[in-house]
Scaffold this motif. Structure first.
Motif, PDB file in Angstrom:
ATOM      1  N   LYS A  34       0.720  -1.431  -0.253  1.00 15.68           N
ATOM      2  CA  LYS A  34       0.268  -0.033  -0.025  1.00 15.68           C
ATOM      3  C   LYS A  34       0.602   0.815   0.167  1.00 15.68           C
ATOM      4  CE  LYS A  34      -4.241  -2.013   2.572  1.00 15.68           C
ATOM      5  NZ  LYS A  34      -4.494  -2.039   3.061  1.00 15.68           N
ATOM      6  N   ARG A  35       1.882   1.349   0.862  1.00 16.28           N
ATOM      7  CA  ARG A  35       2.455   2.592   0.766  1.00 16.28           C
ATOM      8  C   ARG A  35       3.410   2.709  -0.480  1.00 16.28           C
ATOM      9  NH1 ARG A  35       8.072   3.650   0.676  1.00 16.28           N
ATOM     10  NH2 ARG A  35       9.033   1.664   1.055  1.00 16.28           N
ATOM     11  N   VAL A  36       4.033   1.721  -1.149  1.00 19.10           N
ATOM     12  CA  VAL A  36       4.443   1.769  -2.570  1.00 19.10           C
ATOM     13  C   VAL A  36       3.886   1.907  -3.071  1.00 19.10           C
ATOM     14  CG1 VAL A  36       5.653   0.442  -4.186  1.00 19.10           C
ATOM     15  CG2 VAL A  36       6.314   0.415  -2.556  1.00 19.10           C
ATOM     16  N   LEU A  37       2.422   2.090  -3.242  1.00 18.08           N
ATOM     17  CA  LEU A  37       0.995   1.947  -4.970  1.00 18.08           C
ATOM     18  C   LEU A  37       1.073   3.992  -3.775  1.00 18.08           C
ATOM     19  CD1 LEU A  37      -0.782  -0.927  -5.537  1.00 18.08           C
ATOM     20  CD2 LEU A  37       1.124   0.100  -6.448  1.00 18.08           C
ATOM     21  N   ARG A  38       0.964   4.072  -2.670  1.00 19.55           N
ATOM     22  CA  ARG A  38       0.535   5.461  -2.646  1.00 19.55           C
ATOM     23  C   ARG A  38       1.379   6.385  -2.621  1.00 19.55           C
ATOM     24  NH1 ARG A  38      -0.345   5.308   2.779  1.00 19.55           N
ATOM     25  NH2 ARG A  38       1.689   5.717   3.432  1.00 19.55           N
ATOM     26  N   ARG A  68      12.506  -7.468  -1.352  1.00 18.41           N
ATOM     27  CA  ARG A  68      12.197  -9.112  -0.541  1.00 18.41           C
ATOM     28  C   ARG A  68      11.151  -9.348  -0.194  1.00 18.41           C
ATOM     29  NH1 ARG A  68      17.664  -8.452   1.159  1.00 18.41           N
ATOM     30  NH2 ARG A  68      17.276  -7.140   3.067  1.00 18.41           N
ATOM     31  N   LEU A  69      10.210  -8.269   0.113  1.00 21.24           N
ATOM     32  CA  LEU A  69       8.596  -8.219   0.677  1.00 21.24           C
ATOM     33  C   LEU A  69       8.315  -8.238  -0.177  1.00 21.24           C
ATOM     34  CD1 LEU A  69       9.168  -5.681   3.429  1.00 21.24           C
ATOM     35  CD2 LEU A  69       8.555  -7.864   3.675  1.00 21.24           C
ATOM     36  N   ILE A  70       7.738  -7.488  -1.536  1.00 22.28           N
ATOM     37  CA  ILE A  70       6.131  -7.472  -2.018  1.00 22.28           C
ATOM     38  C   ILE A  70       6.947  -8.264  -3.096  1.00 22.28           C
ATOM     39  CG2 ILE A  70       6.408  -5.159  -0.781  1.00 22.28           C
ATOM     40  CD1 ILE A  70       6.967  -4.160  -3.886  1.00 22.28           C
ATOM     41  N   ALA A  76       1.562 -13.519  -2.430  1.00 24.14           N
ATOM     42  CA  ALA A  76       0.004 -13.923  -3.196  1.00 24.14           C
ATOM     43  C   ALA A  76      -0.973 -12.534  -2.506  1.00 24.14           C
ATOM     44  CB  ALA A  76      -0.668 -14.707  -2.037  1.00 24.14           C
ATOM     45  N   HIS A  77      -0.359 -11.239  -2.523  1.00 20.44           N
ATOM     46  CA  HIS A  77      -1.311 -10.040  -2.822  1.00 20.44           C
ATOM     47  C   HIS A  77      -1.020  -9.904  -3.916  1.00 20.44           C
ATOM     48  CE1 HIS A  77      -2.500  -5.950  -1.771  1.00 20.44           C
ATOM     49  NE2 HIS A  77      -2.563  -6.408  -0.725  1.00 20.44           N
ATOM     50  N   PRO A  78      -2.413  -9.360  -4.815  1.00 19.12           N
ATOM     51  CA  PRO A  78      -3.238  -9.391  -5.438  1.00 19.12           C
ATOM     52  C   PRO A  78      -2.709  -7.925  -6.016  1.00 19.12           C
ATOM     53  CG  PRO A  78      -4.743  -9.053  -4.021  1.00 19.12           C
ATOM     54  CD  PRO A  78      -3.743  -9.590  -3.252  1.00 19.12           C
ATOM     55  N   GLN A  79      -1.912  -7.353  -5.125  1.00 22.91           N
ATOM     56  CA  GLN A  79      -1.576  -5.910  -5.725  1.00 22.91           C
ATOM     57  C   GLN A  79       0.177  -5.940  -6.241  1.00 22.91           C
ATOM     58  OE1 GLN A  79      -3.539  -2.939  -3.948  1.00 22.91           O
ATOM     59  NE2 GLN A  79      -4.494  -1.999  -6.128  1.00 22.91           N
ATOM     60  N   ALA A  80       0.751  -7.203  -5.805  1.00 25.85           N
ATOM     61  CA  ALA A  80       1.889  -7.307  -5.762  1.00 25.85           C
ATOM     62  C   ALA A  80       2.890  -7.524  -6.604  1.00 25.85           C
ATOM     63  CB  ALA A  80       2.479  -9.052  -5.013  1.00 25.85           C
ATOM     64  N   THR A  81       2.477  -7.519  -7.610  1.00 23.23           N
ATOM     65  CA  THR A  81       3.269  -7.300  -9.304  1.00 23.23           C
ATOM     66  C   THR A  81       2.757  -5.395 -10.013  1.00 23.23           C
ATOM     67  OG1 THR A  81       2.064  -9.147 -10.100  1.00 23.23           O
ATOM     68  CG2 THR A  81       3.296  -7.716 -11.649  1.00 23.23           C
TER      69      THR A  81
END
Length: 149
Positions: A34-38, A68-70, A76-81
């Motif tokens: 969420k932080r990266v996308l924000r 390494r985290l994301i 398996a988070h849907p927004q990881a890609t």
């Protein structure tokens, strides 16, 4: 706000925590995505770096630590890609000195933290770095025309 400011509040996220000191802070995978996308338009905040003092070694270290985290293969988070794409763009841009200079120019001209601002790629495709020296009143006339079907 551009990246040229050195005020501490420039590097704080909306919750008031210091983004720059974030590498020592442990976030959950979901919070990190969420932080990266924000902050997707602010590459320095994506990598939790200070734009005035970060070195190539710090850029690389911040990239690998967050990756390494994301990474989609690790979670398996849907927004990881999407988040990994933003992280990779930030690393690739800030690691290259010529691209970093262009990004710094973009960040100085565009409100990188606002939700409706153009991304760096969009700004660059519109000729942002090439048109930086032109007067603001001339830029709309140089924009590519929108053709209707």
């Amino acid at each position: 706000m551009g990246v040229g400011g050195s005020k501490k509040e420039d590097f704080e996220d909306e919750s008031g925590s210091d983004v720059e000191s974030g590498p020592d802070e442990v976030l959950t995978v979901e919070d990190e995505i969420k932080r990266v996308l924000r902050f997707q338009n602010n590459y320095y905040k994506v990598l939790k770096l200070n734009p005035t003092s970060c070195t190539p070694v710090q850029i690389k270290k911040a990239y690998y630590k967050t990756a390494r985290l994301i990474h989609p293969d690790k979670c398996a988070h849907p927004q990881a890609t999407d988040a990994m794409g933003v992280l990779t763009s930030a690393h690739g841009t800030l690691s290259n000195t010529a691209l970093r200079a262009g990004y710094d120019l973009y960040a100085a001209q565009v409100e990188v933290d606002s939700a409706g601002s153009d991304s760096y790629a969009t700004w660059e495709s519109k000729g942002g770095a090439n048109m930086a020296h032109l007067p603001q009143w001339l830029l709309p006339g140089l924009a590519p025309p929108v053709l209707s079907p």
